[in-house]
Motif scaffolding. Structure first.
Motif, PDB file in Angstrom:
ATOM      1  N   ASP A   1     -19.577 -27.235  79.260  1.00  0.00           N
ATOM      2  CA  ASP A   1     -21.032 -27.264  79.271  1.00  0.00           C
ATOM      3  C   ASP A   1     -21.586 -26.090  80.073  1.00  0.00           C
ATOM      4  OD1 ASP A   1     -23.528 -28.603  78.558  1.00  0.00           O
ATOM      5  OD2 ASP A   1     -23.672 -29.129  80.674  1.00  0.00           O
ATOM      6  N   ALA A   2     -20.925 -25.764  81.176  1.00  0.00           N
ATOM      7  CA  ALA A   2     -21.362 -24.623  81.988  1.00  0.00           C
ATOM      8  C   ALA A   2     -21.223 -23.320  81.204  1.00  0.00           C
ATOM      9  CB  ALA A   2     -20.560 -24.557  83.287  1.00  0.00           C
ATOM     10  N   LEU A   3     -20.146 -23.179  80.463  1.00  0.00           N
ATOM     11  CA  LEU A   3     -19.963 -21.980  79.635  1.00  0.00           C
ATOM     12  C   LEU A   3     -21.029 -21.903  78.550  1.00  0.00           C
ATOM     13  CD1 LEU A   3     -16.080 -21.869  79.233  1.00  0.00           C
ATOM     14  CD2 LEU A   3     -17.515 -20.333  80.593  1.00  0.00           C
ATOM     15  N   LYS A   4     -21.404 -23.036  78.006  1.00  0.00           N
ATOM     16  CA  LYS A   4     -22.459 -23.084  76.995  1.00  0.00           C
ATOM     17  C   LYS A   4     -23.768 -22.590  77.604  1.00  0.00           C
ATOM     18  CE  LYS A   4     -24.951 -26.379  74.077  1.00  0.00           C
ATOM     19  NZ  LYS A   4     -25.039 -27.780  73.644  1.00  0.00           N
ATOM     20  N   SER A   5     -24.075 -23.031  78.807  1.00  0.00           N
ATOM     21  CA  SER A   5     -25.303 -22.599  79.480  1.00  0.00           C
ATOM     22  C   SER A   5     -25.305 -21.102  79.720  1.00  0.00           C
ATOM     23  CB  SER A   5     -25.468 -23.346  80.812  1.00  0.00           C
ATOM     24  OG  SER A   5     -25.660 -24.711  80.585  1.00  0.00           O
ATOM     25  N   VAL A   6     -24.180 -20.574  80.158  1.00  0.00           N
ATOM     26  CA  VAL A   6     -24.066 -19.128  80.398  1.00  0.00           C
ATOM     27  C   VAL A   6     -24.303 -18.372  79.097  1.00  0.00           C
ATOM     28  CG1 VAL A   6     -22.422 -17.296  80.994  1.00  0.00           C
ATOM     29  CG2 VAL A   6     -22.583 -19.338  82.421  1.00  0.00           C
ATOM     30  N   SER A   7     -23.725 -18.871  78.023  1.00  0.00           N
ATOM     31  CA  SER A   7     -23.857 -18.219  76.724  1.00  0.00           C
ATOM     32  C   SER A   7     -25.307 -18.216  76.236  1.00  0.00           C
ATOM     33  CB  SER A   7     -22.957 -18.934  75.715  1.00  0.00           C
ATOM     34  OG  SER A   7     -23.146 -18.439  74.424  1.00  0.00           O
ATOM     35  N   LEU A   8     -26.002 -19.335  76.418  1.00  0.00           N
ATOM     36  CA  LEU A   8     -27.396 -19.411  75.989  1.00  0.00           C
ATOM     37  C   LEU A   8     -28.280 -18.494  76.839  1.00  0.00           C
ATOM     38  CD1 LEU A   8     -27.745 -23.251  75.349  1.00  0.00           C
ATOM     39  CD2 LEU A   8     -27.406 -21.431  73.656  1.00  0.00           C
ATOM     40  N   ALA A   9     -28.033 -18.462  78.147  1.00  0.00           N
ATOM     41  CA  ALA A   9     -28.801 -17.573  79.029  1.00  0.00           C
ATOM     42  C   ALA A   9     -28.563 -16.115  78.652  1.00  0.00           C
ATOM     43  CB  ALA A   9     -28.426 -17.826  80.490  1.00  0.00           C
ATOM     44  N   ALA A  10     -27.328 -15.779  78.333  1.00  0.00           N
ATOM     45  CA  ALA A  10     -27.010 -14.406  77.935  1.00  0.00           C
ATOM     46  C   ALA A  10     -27.716 -14.031  76.639  1.00  0.00           C
ATOM     47  CB  ALA A  10     -25.498 -14.243  77.789  1.00  0.00           C
ATOM     48  N   ALA A  11     -27.787 -14.957  75.696  1.00  0.00           N
ATOM     49  CA  ALA A  11     -28.471 -14.684  74.428  1.00  0.00           C
ATOM     50  C   ALA A  11     -29.951 -14.408  74.665  1.00  0.00           C
ATOM     51  CB  ALA A  11     -28.302 -15.856  73.466  1.00  0.00           C
ATOM     52  N   MET A  12     -30.569 -15.193  75.539  1.00  0.00           N
ATOM     53  CA  MET A  12     -31.990 -14.986  75.821  1.00  0.00           C
ATOM     54  C   MET A  12     -32.205 -13.678  76.585  1.00  0.00           C
ATOM     55  SD  MET A  12     -33.689 -18.713  76.505  1.00  0.00           S
ATOM     56  CE  MET A  12     -32.347 -19.586  77.284  1.00  0.00           C
ATOM     57  N   ALA A  13     -31.341 -13.399  77.561  1.00  0.00           N
ATOM     58  CA  ALA A  13     -31.473 -12.155  78.322  1.00  0.00           C
ATOM     59  C   ALA A  13     -31.310 -10.942  77.411  1.00  0.00           C
ATOM     60  CB  ALA A  13     -30.452 -12.119  79.454  1.00  0.00           C
ATOM     61  N   THR A  14     -30.352 -11.006  76.504  1.00  0.00           N
ATOM     62  CA  THR A  14     -30.131  -9.885  75.572  1.00  0.00           C
ATOM     63  C   THR A  14     -31.352  -9.680  74.681  1.00  0.00           C
ATOM     64  OG1 THR A  14     -27.750 -10.260  75.605  1.00  0.00           O
ATOM     65  CG2 THR A  14     -28.633  -9.052  73.717  1.00  0.00           C
ATOM     66  N   ALA A  15     -31.937 -10.772  74.202  1.00  0.00           N
ATOM     67  CA  ALA A  15     -33.139 -10.658  73.366  1.00  0.00           C
ATOM     68  C   ALA A  15     -34.304 -10.077  74.168  1.00  0.00           C
ATOM     69  CB  ALA A  15     -33.510 -12.020  72.789  1.00  0.00           C
TER      70      ALA A  15
ATOM     71  N   LEU B   1     -33.989  -8.048  76.816  1.00  0.00           N
ATOM     72  CA  LEU B   1     -33.659  -6.638  77.040  1.00  0.00           C
ATOM     73  C   LEU B   1     -34.057  -5.799  75.826  1.00  0.00           C
ATOM     74  CD1 LEU B   1     -30.157  -6.967  78.746  1.00  0.00           C
ATOM     75  CD2 LEU B   1     -32.251  -6.080  79.807  1.00  0.00           C
ATOM     76  N   ALA B   2     -33.836  -6.338  74.638  1.00  0.00           N
ATOM     77  CA  ALA B   2     -34.206  -5.626  73.412  1.00  0.00           C
ATOM     78  C   ALA B   2     -35.713  -5.423  73.319  1.00  0.00           C
ATOM     79  CB  ALA B   2     -33.696  -6.388  72.184  1.00  0.00           C
ATOM     80  N   ARG B   3     -36.479  -6.246  74.023  1.00  0.00           N
ATOM     81  CA  ARG B   3     -37.941  -6.108  74.062  1.00  0.00           C
ATOM     82  C   ARG B   3     -38.386  -5.138  75.166  1.00  0.00           C
ATOM     83  NH1 ARG B   3     -41.143 -10.164  71.744  1.00  0.00           N
ATOM     84  NH2 ARG B   3     -42.696  -9.897  73.390  1.00  0.00           N
ATOM     85  N   GLY B   4     -37.414  -4.612  75.920  1.00  0.00           N
ATOM     86  CA  GLY B   4     -37.744  -3.666  76.973  1.00  0.00           C
ATOM     87  C   GLY B   4     -37.959  -4.298  78.343  1.00  0.00           C
ATOM     88  N   VAL B   5     -37.597  -5.565  78.480  1.00  0.00           N
ATOM     89  CA  VAL B   5     -37.735  -6.249  79.762  1.00  0.00           C
ATOM     90  C   VAL B   5     -36.630  -5.732  80.700  1.00  0.00           C
ATOM     91  CG1 VAL B   5     -37.609  -8.512  80.895  1.00  0.00           C
ATOM     92  CG2 VAL B   5     -38.754  -8.283  78.673  1.00  0.00           C
ATOM     93  N   PRO B   6     -36.962  -5.421  81.951  1.00  0.00           N
ATOM     94  CA  PRO B   6     -35.933  -4.954  82.898  1.00  0.00           C
ATOM     95  C   PRO B   6     -34.808  -5.982  83.067  1.00  0.00           C
ATOM     96  CG  PRO B   6     -38.131  -4.602  83.804  1.00  0.00           C
ATOM     97  CD  PRO B   6     -38.299  -5.421  82.544  1.00  0.00           C
ATOM     98  N   ASP B   7     -33.630  -5.491  83.368  1.00  0.00           N
ATOM     99  CA  ASP B   7     -32.418  -6.307  83.419  1.00  0.00           C
ATOM    100  C   ASP B   7     -32.544  -7.542  84.312  1.00  0.00           C
ATOM    101  OD1 ASP B   7     -29.653  -6.857  82.819  1.00  0.00           O
ATOM    102  OD2 ASP B   7     -29.187  -6.152  84.844  1.00  0.00           O
ATOM    103  N   ALA B   8     -32.961  -7.376  85.553  1.00  0.00           N
ATOM    104  CA  ALA B   8     -33.040  -8.517  86.484  1.00  0.00           C
ATOM    105  C   ALA B   8     -34.054  -9.547  86.002  1.00  0.00           C
ATOM    106  CB  ALA B   8     -33.386  -8.041  87.890  1.00  0.00           C
ATOM    107  N   VAL B   9     -35.165  -9.097  85.474  1.00  0.00           N
ATOM    108  CA  VAL B   9     -36.197 -10.006  84.973  1.00  0.00           C
ATOM    109  C   VAL B   9     -35.674 -10.743  83.737  1.00  0.00           C
ATOM    110  CG1 VAL B   9     -38.542 -10.158  84.018  1.00  0.00           C
ATOM    111  CG2 VAL B   9     -38.054  -8.597  85.923  1.00  0.00           C
ATOM    112  N   ALA B  10     -34.989 -10.026  82.859  1.00  0.00           N
ATOM    113  CA  ALA B  10     -34.431 -10.642  81.649  1.00  0.00           C
ATOM    114  C   ALA B  10     -33.398 -11.706  82.011  1.00  0.00           C
ATOM    115  CB  ALA B  10     -33.814  -9.577  80.748  1.00  0.00           C
ATOM    116  N   ALA B  11     -32.541 -11.385  82.977  1.00  0.00           N
ATOM    117  CA  ALA B  11     -31.512 -12.345  83.393  1.00  0.00           C
ATOM    118  C   ALA B  11     -32.150 -13.599  83.990  1.00  0.00           C
ATOM    119  CB  ALA B  11     -30.555 -11.702  84.391  1.00  0.00           C
ATOM    120  N   LEU B  12     -33.138 -13.411  84.861  1.00  0.00           N
ATOM    121  CA  LEU B  12     -33.805 -14.552  85.482  1.00  0.00           C
ATOM    122  C   LEU B  12     -34.555 -15.394  84.442  1.00  0.00           C
ATOM    123  CD1 LEU B  12     -34.562 -16.162  87.974  1.00  0.00           C
ATOM    124  CD2 LEU B  12     -36.441 -14.548  88.351  1.00  0.00           C
ATOM    125  N   ALA B  13     -35.262 -14.730  83.550  1.00  0.00           N
ATOM    126  CA  ALA B  13     -36.000 -15.451  82.509  1.00  0.00           C
ATOM    127  C   ALA B  13     -35.036 -16.222  81.605  1.00  0.00           C
ATOM    128  CB  ALA B  13     -36.855 -14.490  81.694  1.00  0.00           C
ATOM    129  N   GLY B  14     -33.878 -15.639  81.294  1.00  0.00           N
ATOM    130  CA  GLY B  14     -32.875 -16.333  80.480  1.00  0.00           C
ATOM    131  C   GLY B  14     -32.350 -17.580  81.174  1.00  0.00           C
TER     132      GLY B  14
END
Length: 192
Positions: free
Chosen positions: A119-133, A135-148
């Motif tokens: 379940d923890a790995l699933k959460s990491v994977s979902l957060a990474a997917a949101m952060a990557t999306a 980042l593609a919108r131009g959101v800075p890395d730290a903000v994207a990671a936190l928002a994810g």
């Protein structure tokens, strides 16, 4: 066994969650899951490599929907508004089966260290997917990671409340996830 009946994948997930809850994850075998679902072991392996993967059934679809929702958010959307669009989009994939399985799945995960890790790995994977999306919108890395991460937390909190709420209502998951995101947004303001 009725291998030709539709919905084998869903029946396997329901059977597994029921058995994990009844007798524990470790005591449950693939053969028992297949028998409960009314399929053969070979049908089980057509859908899942092993019983651990039942927990993350639908994860790829969920990742994709979260990312699509973020990508399709209005150009001027804040990172958390884009995450809200992702949560709304992903919520469309959650139906009555997901709602009914929620409490049982929560109990099964709580009782198994292996499922907690999955379940923890699933959460990491979902957060990474949101952060990557993001980042593609131009959101800075730290903000994207936190928002994810906030998006995953909002999804999990919203899902838990939705699945444990009155089942007679015809309400959808999205309002619960969005309310959880709003709570988290307010909570971050108090961090200082």
């Amino acid at each position: 066994m009725a291998r030709w009946e539709p919905g084998a994948r869903e029946r396997l997930v329901v059977a597994a969650v029921d058995l994990f809850t009844e007798q524990g994850y470790d005591a449950t075998t693939v053969a028992q899951i297949a028998e409960r679902a009314g399929v053969t072991k070979s049908t089980f392996f057509r859908y899942f490599p092993d019983k651990r993967d039942l927990l993350v059934a639908g994860q790829e679809t969920l990742r994709q929907l979260l990312a699509e929702g973020i990508a399709e958010a209005p150009e001027d959307a804040s990172p958390l508004d884009a995450v809200a669009a992702g949560l709304t989009r992903a919520s469309t994939a959650m139906g009555s089966m997901n709602r009914e399985l929620g409490p049982r799945l929560k109990a099964a995960v709580a009782a198994s260290t292996e499922l907690q890790q999955r379940d923890a790995l699933k959460s990491v994977s979902l957060a990474a997917a949101m952060a990557t999306a993001l980042l593609a919108r131009g959101v800075p890395d730290a903000v994207a990671a936190l928002a994810g991460e906030l998006g995953v937390l909002a999804f999990k909190r919203g899902y838990a409340e939705w699945s444990e709420s009155d089942r007679d209502g015809a309400d959808e998951l999205a309002p619960y996830a969005l309310a959880a995101l709003d709570e988290l947004r307010a909570a971050t303001a108090s961090l200082g």
